[in-house]
Design a protein around this motif. Structure first.
Motif, PDB file in Angstrom:
ATOM      1  N   ALA A   5     -11.474   7.564   7.362  1.00 35.83           N
ATOM      2  CA  ALA A   5     -11.663   8.448   6.208  1.00 35.83           C
ATOM      3  C   ALA A   5     -13.116   8.882   6.052  1.00 35.83           C
ATOM      4  O   ALA A   5     -13.409   9.764   5.246  1.00 35.83           O
ATOM      5  N   GLN A  14       0.829  -1.204   0.000  1.00 32.01           N
ATOM      6  CA  GLN A  14       0.000   0.000   0.000  1.00 32.01           C
ATOM      7  C   GLN A  14       0.866   1.258   0.000  1.00 32.01           C
ATOM      8  O   GLN A  14       0.518   2.269  -0.626  1.00 32.01           O
ATOM      9  N   ARG A  15       2.008   1.207   0.715  1.00 30.50           N
ATOM     10  CA  ARG A  15       2.886   2.371   0.769  1.00 30.50           C
ATOM     11  C   ARG A  15       3.470   2.687  -0.609  1.00 30.50           C
ATOM     12  O   ARG A  15       3.493   3.852  -1.037  1.00 30.50           O
ATOM     13  N   GLY A  57      -8.544   7.810   0.570  1.00 33.16           N
ATOM     14  CA  GLY A  57      -7.826   6.735   1.244  1.00 33.16           C
ATOM     15  C   GLY A  57      -8.480   5.380   1.121  1.00 33.16           C
ATOM     16  O   GLY A  57      -8.292   4.505   1.978  1.00 33.16           O
ATOM     17  N   THR A  85       0.870   4.205  -2.784  1.00 30.53           N
ATOM     18  CA  THR A  85       0.672   5.616  -2.444  1.00 30.53           C
ATOM     19  C   THR A  85       1.766   6.477  -3.062  1.00 30.53           C
ATOM     20  O   THR A  85       1.492   7.528  -3.647  1.00 30.53           O
ATOM     21  N   LYS A 103      -2.191  11.847   3.949  1.00 29.40           N
ATOM     22  CA  LYS A 103      -3.300  11.667   4.882  1.00 29.40           C
ATOM     23  C   LYS A 103      -3.502  10.222   5.310  1.00 29.40           C
ATOM     24  O   LYS A 103      -4.014   9.964   6.401  1.00 29.40           O
ATOM     25  N   ASN A 104      -3.139   9.261   4.462  1.00 27.52           N
ATOM     26  CA  ASN A 104      -3.350   7.866   4.843  1.00 27.52           C
ATOM     27  C   ASN A 104      -2.286   7.349   5.812  1.00 27.52           C
ATOM     28  O   ASN A 104      -2.347   6.196   6.248  1.00 27.52           O
ATOM     29  N   THR A 114      -9.550   1.691  -0.979  1.00 26.65           N
ATOM     30  CA  THR A 114      -8.924   0.696  -1.850  1.00 26.65           C
ATOM     31  C   THR A 114      -9.976   0.072  -2.753  1.00 26.65           C
ATOM     32  O   THR A 114     -11.157   0.001  -2.388  1.00 26.65           O
ATOM     33  N   SER A 133      -8.179   7.231  -4.248  1.00 34.79           N
ATOM     34  CA  SER A 133      -6.975   7.641  -3.517  1.00 34.79           C
ATOM     35  C   SER A 133      -7.220   8.912  -2.715  1.00 34.79           C
ATOM     36  O   SER A 133      -6.644   9.094  -1.648  1.00 34.79           O
ATOM     37  N   ASP A 179     -14.448  -1.101   7.917  1.00 32.05           N
ATOM     38  CA  ASP A 179     -14.591  -0.513   6.586  1.00 32.05           C
ATOM     39  C   ASP A 179     -16.049  -0.411   6.168  1.00 32.05           C
ATOM     40  O   ASP A 179     -16.893  -1.189   6.601  1.00 32.05           O
TER      41      ASP A 179
END
Length: 377
Positions: free
Chosen positions: A374, A11-12, A352, A15, A121-122, A354, A349, A307
């Protein structure tokens, strides 16, 4: 020693890639920041670095004379696993850096490090703004505070560039949607005109029908342009309105169903969901139900742990269509390519979220997972 990958490495990296900053030319705004950091902290070296999957890349630097270094020698690859600010007074006394060849060099070795994370922000770090010296030392409180302010300035510059790029993409998509909507209305006008000529409709009915389609298109675009003012709105009500607008603008051969639970989200989240849902429905009509093929679209919103999951599905032609549908599939582009996909990825995005897509001979599905943090905070 080499640093371990970040716990959320996939995920990083995703981003980092969204920012499209890697391998870009030097820019004055970033060059001035590292120069100022070096002067304030009284260090010969200062860099803005991004920790890529297999390298450390510098957006700006003073005192190094290179744009990238291998990841095994990167001090910052350790730092992104830790707190927002890390200071190493003597690198040869720290287990993370004691065996680093850049620190062990007898002349010009890196003996001091201080850096702040660059975090969107994430919360997943892109890299750092850091300063380095060839001798052990510590920063003063003023220097630490100033370095933190400059790091936040770097992140604001990166966010601004991302926002401008996404705004341009979204604006282009909105223009594209308006054009498509007007073409849809024009096709309805032709159909109603033919029915009027055949005596199957009177003038008032024709005009009322056309007006209703124009109103539906106008309301839909109004909903998609909701401003991100930070106010919390009921997502269920927003989706009900959105789906109603979509339903009125769809061809009669395509139906749409909404299943939603009560949920509150920020208006910017609702706006992003609206873009994604409307894009999915438009693609279903275009790619899933070509020609005169009938079909059904389902939009579902439900909670799943922390979620909120938005599930969009259709029973049209999937990417793995069976033999009976091959003629309909021939010449079609995959759904997950082109501008529409970029719009969906960009909207996700921004909040934040998926996205997971799946496709089969039974249809196409898109699931959007929106983290709890979020939604309303």
């Amino acid at each position: 020693m080499s640093a371990q990958p970040h716990p959320l490495q996939r995920q990083r990296i995703a981003t980092l890639q969204r920012y499209e900053i890697l391998d870009t030319p030097r820019e004055q705004d970033f060059d001035e920041i590292v120069e100022l950091a070096s002067k304030i902290c009284e260090t010969p070296i200062s860099v803005i670095n991004m920790i890529d999957e297999h390298r450390q890349w510098f957006k700006a630097e003073v005192g190094l004379g290179t744009r990238e270094t291998p990841l095994p020698t990167s001090i910052c690859s350790h730092v992104i696993l830790e707190s927002d600010y890390v200071e190493i007074p003597d690198t040869l006394q720290d287990p993370r850096t004691a065996d680093n060849e850049l620190c062990l060099a007898p002349e010009g070795g890196l003996r001091f490090y201080a850096g702040y994370l660059l975090k969107p922000k994430n919360g997943l770090p892109l890299g750092t703004l850091c300063v380095l010296d060839h001798k052990p030392r510590r920063l003063t409180e003023f220097q630490k505070e100033a370095l933190g302010i400059l790091a936040r300035r770097v992140m604001r510059e990166l966010d601004l560039k991302l926002a401008l790029r996404e705004h341009e993409i979204l604006r282009n998509e909105m223009d594209h949607r308006v054009k498509n909507s007007l073409q849809t209305v024009a096709s309805y006008v032709r159909v109603y005109t033919n029915q009027f000529k055949k005596g199957e409709m009177d003038a008032a009915t024709v005009l009322n029908s056309v007006a209703s389609k124009i109103e539906a298109v106008s309301a839909l675009h109004g909903a998609l342009h909701k401003s991100a003012d930070g106010q919390v709105v009921p997502l269920d009500g927003y989706l009900e309105d959105l789906v109603e607008y979509l339903r009125d603008s769809l061809p009669e051969r395509v139906s749409i169903e909404l299943r939603t639970a009560k949920a509150e989200v920020k208006s910017e989240v609702a706006g992003a969901v609206g873009i994604i849902v409307s894009e999915f429905v438009a693609n279903s009509v275009k790619h899933g139900f070509p020609g005169h093929r009938e079909g059904h679209v389902t939009i579902e919103a439900q909670g799943s742990g922390d979620d909120l999951v938005i599930r969009c599905a259709d029973n049209g032609i999937g990417e793995n269509a069976d033999q009976s549908s091959q003629k309909e599939v021939a010449g079609r582009k995959p759904r997950n390519t082109g501008l529409g996909t970029r719009i969906v990825e960009s909207a996700a995005s921004r909040i934040g979220a998926t996205i997971v897509r799946s496709s089969s001979s039974e249809g196409y599905t898109l699931e959007l997972a929106i983290p709890a943090h979020a939604r309303t905070h």
